[in-house]
Design a protein around this motif. Structure first.
Motif, PDB file in Angstrom:
ATOM      1  N   LYS A 327       0.828  -1.216   0.000  1.00  0.00           N
ATOM      2  CA  LYS A 327       0.000   0.000   0.000  1.00  0.00           C
ATOM      3  C   LYS A 327       0.855   1.256   0.000  1.00  0.00           C
ATOM      4  O   LYS A 327       0.469   2.284  -0.584  1.00  0.00           O
ATOM      5  CB  LYS A 327      -0.942  -0.033   1.201  1.00  0.00           C
ATOM      6  N   ALA A 328       2.029   1.204   0.639  1.00  0.00           N
ATOM      7  CA  ALA A 328       2.924   2.359   0.590  1.00  0.00           C
ATOM      8  C   ALA A 328       3.399   2.612  -0.839  1.00  0.00           C
ATOM      9  O   ALA A 328       3.548   3.771  -1.271  1.00  0.00           O
ATOM     10  CB  ALA A 328       4.121   2.133   1.514  1.00  0.00           C
ATOM     11  N   LEU A 329       3.619   1.547  -1.601  1.00  0.00           N
ATOM     12  CA  LEU A 329       4.052   1.699  -2.990  1.00  0.00           C
ATOM     13  C   LEU A 329       2.954   2.297  -3.867  1.00  0.00           C
ATOM     14  O   LEU A 329       3.237   2.850  -4.929  1.00  0.00           O
ATOM     15  CB  LEU A 329       4.488   0.349  -3.560  1.00  0.00           C
ATOM     16  N   MET A 330       1.699   2.154  -3.420  1.00  0.00           N
ATOM     17  CA  MET A 330       0.574   2.719  -4.170  1.00  0.00           C
ATOM     18  C   MET A 330       0.167   4.100  -3.654  1.00  0.00           C
ATOM     19  O   MET A 330      -0.847   4.646  -4.081  1.00  0.00           O
ATOM     20  CB  MET A 330      -0.626   1.780  -4.096  1.00  0.00           C
ATOM     21  N   GLY A 331       0.927   4.651  -2.723  1.00  0.00           N
ATOM     22  CA  GLY A 331       0.587   5.964  -2.182  1.00  0.00           C
ATOM     23  C   GLY A 331      -0.473   5.931  -1.117  1.00  0.00           C
ATOM     24  O   GLY A 331      -1.050   6.961  -0.772  1.00  0.00           O
ATOM     25  N   LEU A 332      -0.748   4.739  -0.555  1.00  0.00           N
ATOM     26  CA  LEU A 332      -1.782   4.596   0.468  1.00  0.00           C
ATOM     27  C   LEU A 332      -1.209   4.628   1.877  1.00  0.00           C
ATOM     28  O   LEU A 332      -1.949   4.493   2.851  1.00  0.00           O
ATOM     29  CB  LEU A 332      -2.560   3.293   0.254  1.00  0.00           C
ATOM     30  N   ASP A 333       0.099   4.771   2.002  1.00  0.00           N
ATOM     31  CA  ASP A 333       0.747   4.953   3.292  1.00  0.00           C
ATOM     32  C   ASP A 333       1.909   5.915   3.078  1.00  0.00           C
ATOM     33  O   ASP A 333       2.432   6.046   1.966  1.00  0.00           O
ATOM     34  CB  ASP A 333       1.225   3.613   3.863  1.00  0.00           C
ATOM     35  N   ARG A 334       2.337   6.563   4.148  1.00  0.00           N
ATOM     36  CA  ARG A 334       3.334   7.623   4.033  1.00  0.00           C
ATOM     37  C   ARG A 334       4.753   7.048   4.081  1.00  0.00           C
ATOM     38  O   ARG A 334       5.093   6.286   4.987  1.00  0.00           O
ATOM     39  CB  ARG A 334       3.134   8.637   5.165  1.00  0.00           C
ATOM     40  N   VAL A 336       8.546   7.713   4.809  1.00  0.00           N
ATOM     41  CA  VAL A 336       9.262   8.671   5.664  1.00  0.00           C
ATOM     42  C   VAL A 336      10.772   8.631   5.456  1.00  0.00           C
ATOM     43  O   VAL A 336      11.505   9.424   6.051  1.00  0.00           O
ATOM     44  CB  VAL A 336       8.939   8.425   7.154  1.00  0.00           C
ATOM     45  N   GLY A 337      11.240   7.712   4.630  1.00  0.00           N
ATOM     46  CA  GLY A 337      12.673   7.657   4.370  1.00  0.00           C
ATOM     47  C   GLY A 337      12.981   6.666   3.277  1.00  0.00           C
ATOM     48  O   GLY A 337      12.178   5.806   2.929  1.00  0.00           O
ATOM     49  N   GLY A 338      14.188   6.790   2.702  1.00  0.00           N
ATOM     50  CA  GLY A 338      14.588   5.890   1.639  1.00  0.00           C
ATOM     51  C   GLY A 338      14.068   6.331   0.282  1.00  0.00           C
ATOM     52  O   GLY A 338      13.510   7.423   0.132  1.00  0.00           O
ATOM     53  N   THR A 339      14.224   5.442  -0.688  1.00  0.00           N
ATOM     54  CA  THR A 339      13.949   5.808  -2.078  1.00  0.00           C
ATOM     55  C   THR A 339      13.153   4.726  -2.785  1.00  0.00           C
ATOM     56  O   THR A 339      13.394   3.537  -2.599  1.00  0.00           O
ATOM     57  CB  THR A 339      15.273   6.027  -2.839  1.00  0.00           C
ATOM     58  N   ILE A 340      12.173   5.175  -3.601  1.00  0.00           N
ATOM     59  CA  ILE A 340      11.486   4.305  -4.555  1.00  0.00           C
ATOM     60  C   ILE A 340      11.964   4.697  -5.938  1.00  0.00           C
ATOM     61  O   ILE A 340      11.929   5.882  -6.308  1.00  0.00           O
ATOM     62  CB  ILE A 340       9.955   4.459  -4.476  1.00  0.00           C
ATOM     63  N   ARG A 341      12.428   3.701  -6.711  1.00  0.00           N
ATOM     64  CA  ARG A 341      12.843   3.962  -8.094  1.00  0.00           C
ATOM     65  C   ARG A 341      11.983   3.120  -9.033  1.00  0.00           C
ATOM     66  O   ARG A 341      11.774   1.930  -8.799  1.00  0.00           O
ATOM     67  CB  ARG A 341      14.314   3.610  -8.313  1.00  0.00           C
ATOM     68  N   VAL A 342      11.506   3.753 -10.092  1.00  0.00           N
ATOM     69  CA  VAL A 342      10.768   3.068 -11.143  1.00  0.00           C
ATOM     70  C   VAL A 342      11.512   3.286 -12.446  1.00  0.00           C
ATOM     71  O   VAL A 342      11.761   4.425 -12.846  1.00  0.00           O
ATOM     72  CB  VAL A 342       9.320   3.586 -11.247  1.00  0.00           C
ATOM     73  N   ARG A 343      11.935   2.173 -13.066  1.00  0.00           N
ATOM     74  CA  ARG A 343      12.738   2.209 -14.295  1.00  0.00           C
ATOM     75  C   ARG A 343      13.984   3.081 -14.112  1.00  0.00           C
ATOM     76  O   ARG A 343      14.374   3.834 -15.014  1.00  0.00           O
ATOM     77  CB  ARG A 343      11.905   2.710 -15.478  1.00  0.00           C
ATOM     78  N   GLY A 344      14.575   3.012 -12.932  1.00  0.00           N
ATOM     79  CA  GLY A 344      15.833   3.707 -12.662  1.00  0.00           C
ATOM     80  C   GLY A 344      15.694   5.134 -12.191  1.00  0.00           C
ATOM     81  O   GLY A 344      16.693   5.768 -11.833  1.00  0.00           O
ATOM     82  N   VAL A 347      11.194   8.295  -7.612  1.00  0.00           N
ATOM     83  CA  VAL A 347       9.818   8.778  -7.745  1.00  0.00           C
ATOM     84  C   VAL A 347       9.217   9.014  -6.373  1.00  0.00           C
ATOM     85  O   VAL A 347       9.672   8.452  -5.365  1.00  0.00           O
ATOM     86  CB  VAL A 347       8.935   7.775  -8.526  1.00  0.00           C
ATOM     87  N   ARG A 348       8.188   9.832  -6.336  1.00  0.00           N
ATOM     88  CA  ARG A 348       7.375  10.046  -5.141  1.00  0.00           C
ATOM     89  C   ARG A 348       5.941   9.761  -5.527  1.00  0.00           C
ATOM     90  O   ARG A 348       5.382  10.419  -6.404  1.00  0.00           O
ATOM     91  CB  ARG A 348       7.520  11.481  -4.625  1.00  0.00           C
ATOM     92  N   ILE A 349       5.341   8.782  -4.891  1.00  0.00           N
ATOM     93  CA  ILE A 349       3.989   8.351  -5.242  1.00  0.00           C
ATOM     94  C   ILE A 349       3.052   8.796  -4.128  1.00  0.00           C
ATOM     95  O   ILE A 349       3.118   8.303  -3.004  1.00  0.00           O
ATOM     96  CB  ILE A 349       3.931   6.818  -5.428  1.00  0.00           C
ATOM     97  N   ARG A 350       2.172   9.734  -4.438  1.00  0.00           N
ATOM     98  CA  ARG A 350       1.289  10.307  -3.419  1.00  0.00           C
ATOM     99  C   ARG A 350      -0.092   9.648  -3.383  1.00  0.00           C
ATOM    100  O   ARG A 350      -0.803   9.778  -2.405  1.00  0.00           O
ATOM    101  CB  ARG A 350       1.137  11.811  -3.650  1.00  0.00           C
ATOM    102  N   ASN A 351      -0.480   8.987  -4.466  1.00  0.00           N
ATOM    103  CA  ASN A 351      -1.809   8.379  -4.499  1.00  0.00           C
ATOM    104  C   ASN A 351      -1.850   7.310  -5.585  1.00  0.00           C
ATOM    105  O   ASN A 351      -0.903   7.152  -6.368  1.00  0.00           O
ATOM    106  CB  ASN A 351      -2.898   9.439  -4.729  1.00  0.00           C
ATOM    107  N   VAL A 352      -2.946   6.585  -5.626  1.00  0.00           N
ATOM    108  CA  VAL A 352      -3.086   5.484  -6.584  1.00  0.00           C
ATOM    109  C   VAL A 352      -3.076   5.987  -8.019  1.00  0.00           C
ATOM    110  O   VAL A 352      -2.520   5.341  -8.910  1.00  0.00           O
ATOM    111  CB  VAL A 352      -4.380   4.692  -6.299  1.00  0.00           C
ATOM    112  N   GLY A 353      -3.685   7.147  -8.253  1.00  0.00           N
ATOM    113  CA  GLY A 353      -3.704   7.699  -9.606  1.00  0.00           C
ATOM    114  C   GLY A 353      -2.305   7.934 -10.147  1.00  0.00           C
ATOM    115  O   GLY A 353      -2.020   7.639 -11.314  1.00  0.00           O
ATOM    116  N   ILE A 450       1.521  -5.564  -8.472  1.00  0.00           N
ATOM    117  CA  ILE A 450       1.585  -6.133  -7.126  1.00  0.00           C
ATOM    118  C   ILE A 450       0.323  -6.965  -6.940  1.00  0.00           C
ATOM    119  O   ILE A 450      -0.790  -6.454  -7.090  1.00  0.00           O
ATOM    120  CB  ILE A 450       1.662  -5.027  -6.062  1.00  0.00           C
ATOM    121  N   ILE A 451       0.487  -8.251  -6.637  1.00  0.00           N
ATOM    122  CA  ILE A 451      -0.662  -9.151  -6.468  1.00  0.00           C
ATOM    123  C   ILE A 451      -0.633  -9.689  -5.042  1.00  0.00           C
ATOM    124  O   ILE A 451       0.315 -10.371  -4.648  1.00  0.00           O
ATOM    125  CB  ILE A 451      -0.624 -10.320  -7.472  1.00  0.00           C
ATOM    126  N   ASP A 452      -1.668  -9.373  -4.270  1.00  0.00           N
ATOM    127  CA  ASP A 452      -1.721  -9.716  -2.842  1.00  0.00           C
ATOM    128  C   ASP A 452      -2.734 -10.845  -2.632  1.00  0.00           C
ATOM    129  O   ASP A 452      -3.929 -10.660  -2.857  1.00  0.00           O
ATOM    130  CB  ASP A 452      -2.130  -8.465  -2.048  1.00  0.00           C
TER     131      ASP A 452
END
Length: 556
Positions: A327-334, A336-344, A347-353, A450-452
């Motif tokens: 859910k954090a990867l989908m912007g559904l949780d905040r 607070v540190g570290g990095t998300i990279r998409v295709r190198g 990125v900062r993902i604030r919401n599902v859209g 992501i398949i849960d």
């Protein structure tokens, strides 16, 4: 072993060959609960059409069948939720006619339904004791309530806050609360409809131990499960339903193999398909990469990567933080540190859209009915909702023909069984609902998925088809992060398994697809007993080239 010919007519307690089921000290044990030739009809559907079931004290009886075979309907008739249209029910040999579930509870029959049956705003203690709330002088005796609830949780070796609101718990924790509620009535008949669907291996083992203990104390237990390894581990006898009819009734389960049972369920021999080799370049650039990620939920220093065409598994016990990470990867949780990279790229993902439209990330959630689907809306709307922003015309108009085209394309591609594009998704079977939940993300042309818990509550044949589908999606180039509590499923599908414990990555297990060695390595990591003797990763064959922010709380 070739399975015996499946019967189309139910028989009495003694099956073919004179089998009489569990016996007491002086002879065969008489059934405590009997259902003979039950019928239940709905408009256009014969849900039960000659179903027979006999439960004996001190026995665990399996009730098996594919989705739609009538298992849940049979349980609902037995417990008074539905009134039968034919047949006979008896308790201790006396005919019964339950008009409500309360009648069944008073008669000593408890049930844990596949659908959640809790009050989210009530506390854990209130939900567990709801059927028999202790009182004193006309007021709720909260001390006794808490004591009763604690006793039931102790049976499950479960440490939950008795005052916690059930709506704040995870899906698996809610399932355990439901089971504790059923245990609270000290019933002589306990019906369990997919009780381990949201449980990990450890919770499942704990529950099966409790089932054995209840059996040894003389309780008659009925277990409905799509996980045949559980059935063979704990059940004494088996009944199989097909199209509402008992085609195998009250037989000793030891007389059958897994393939025999599956053959009776589907009406023909069933052969598991092996997956062909799938090329994954272990040195290719990651599609998704987490570097020392920390979240408001409590994740610390989580690092992982998923490459194009790769299935990376996330395994762990309930509370390990797998779903929360998704859910954090989908912007559904905040974050607070570290990095998300998409295709190198960072990125900062604030919401599902943003996750979907900017980064092509999709998420098939664990709780499809509450988070993944609009049950009271038609198939067309559910599949097209993720692409509305692309097909919308002036003044927000959504062309109906475009929705129908998408629905037709993915209904055919995923093999969704539906009467037509206007059918409400809530009317579909669990397996078809899960396919719709997946279809909407594929329609949006996601590249990271992501398949849960993909096959919770899905029968064995549909599960095999879903495994094939996930494998083909990866073969087509999707990067898949797979979360499942079904360890055999994880070993079947994942290229490598990341084990989570306490919101951290405890270690990685290369997947050799040898269940014994992989499962042992996974369990060692879960319990922190070392990483020595982990399986060796197989050599790739012909690989093909290939700061914090606040989230939105909405999931499409």
């Amino acid at each position: 072993m070739t399975h015996p010919a499946a019967r189309t007519e139910p028989t009495g307690p003694a099956g073919p060959g004179g089998s009489t089921g569990p016996t007491g000290p002086t002879g065969p044990t008489e059934p405590i609960l009997s259902a003979d030739r039950l019928a239940k009809y709905f408009p256009g559907v014969r849900a039960l059409d000659g179903a027979t079931l006999r439960l004996r004290p001190g026995s665990v009886h399996a009730l098996l069948g594919e989705n739609g075979a009538g298992k849940s309907t049979l349980i609902k008739v037995v417990t008074g939720l539905y009134q039968p249209d034919g047949g006979r029910l008896a308790l201790d040999g006396t005919p019964i006619d339950f008009h409500s579930p309360h009648d069944a509870v008073r008669a000593g029959i408890s049930v844990v339904h596949q659908e959640r049956n809790v009050i989210p705003e009530f506390s854990v203690a209130e939900n567990i004791t709801l059927r028999r709330i202790p009182s004193r002088r006309g007021l709720v005796d909260r001390d006794r309530m808490r004591a009763q609830a604690r006793r039931c949780l102790d049976l499950l070796d479960l440490d939950l806050d008795l005052d916690a609101r059930v709506g704040s718990l995870s899906t698996a924790q809610v399932q355990l609360v439901e089971i504790a509620k059923a245990l609270s009535t000290d019933s002589k008949v306990l019906l369990l409809d997919e009780p381990t669907s949201a449980l990990t291996l450890r919770e499942t083992d704990r529950l099966l131990d409790i089932v054995r203990r209840l059996r040894d104390q003389g309780t008659a237990v009925l277990l409905v499960s799509h996980k045949l390894e559980e059935v063979f581990a704990v059940c004494d006898t088996v009944t199989v339903l097909r199209d509402g009819v008992s085609v195998l009734e009250g037989e000793p389960i030891a007389a059958y193999s897994r393939d025999d049972i599956v053959g009776v369920m589907v009406g023909r021999a069933h052969t598991a398909r092996e997956f062909a080799p799938r090329a994954v370049d272990p040195h290719g650039p990651p599609m998704l990469e987490l570097d020392a990620l920390s979240t408001a939920s409590g994740h610390r220093d989580v690092s992982l990567d998923v490459r194009r065409g790769e299935i990376v598994g996330l395994y762990g016990l309930v509370g390990a933080g797998r779903t929360e990470l998704a859910k954090a990867l989908m912007g559904l949780d905040r974050v607070v540190g570290g990095t998300i990279r998409v295709r190198g790229e960072d990125v900062r993902i604030r919401n599902v859209g943003q996750a979907l439209n900017r980064h092509r990330i999709g998420y098939v959630p664990e709780n499809r009915k509450e988070e993944g689907l609009f049950l009271d809306q038609p198939l067309t709307m559910n599949i097209a909702v993720t692409v509305w922003s692309r097909i919308r015309r002036a003044l927000g108009y959504i062309p109906a023909h475009r929705e129908r085209e998408l629905a037709a394309e993915y209904t055919e591609r995923l093999g969704i069984r539906v009467s037509g594009p206007s059918q409400l998704v809530g009317q579909l079977s669990g397996g078809n609902q899960q396919k719709v939940s997946l279809a909407k993300w594929l329609a949006a042309q996601t590249e990271i998925l992501i398949i849960d818990e993909p096959t919770v509550g899905i029968d064995v044949r549909t599960k095999a088809a879903f495994h094939q589908l996930i494998w083909h999606l990866a073969a087509d180039g999707l990067a898949i992060l797979l979360i499942t509590s079904d360890l055999p499923e994880m070993v079947t599908l994942a290229d490598r398994v990341l084990v989570m414990r306490d919101y951290r990555i405890a270690g990685e297990v290369p997947n050799t697809h040898d269940y014994a060695s992989v499962s042992q390595a996974v369990i060692r990591l879960i319990h922190g007993t070392g990483t020595e003797d982990l399986p060796t990763a197989p050599e790739p064959s012909n690989p093909e080239p290939t700061g914090g922010f606040e989230p939105s709380n909405k999931l499409l």
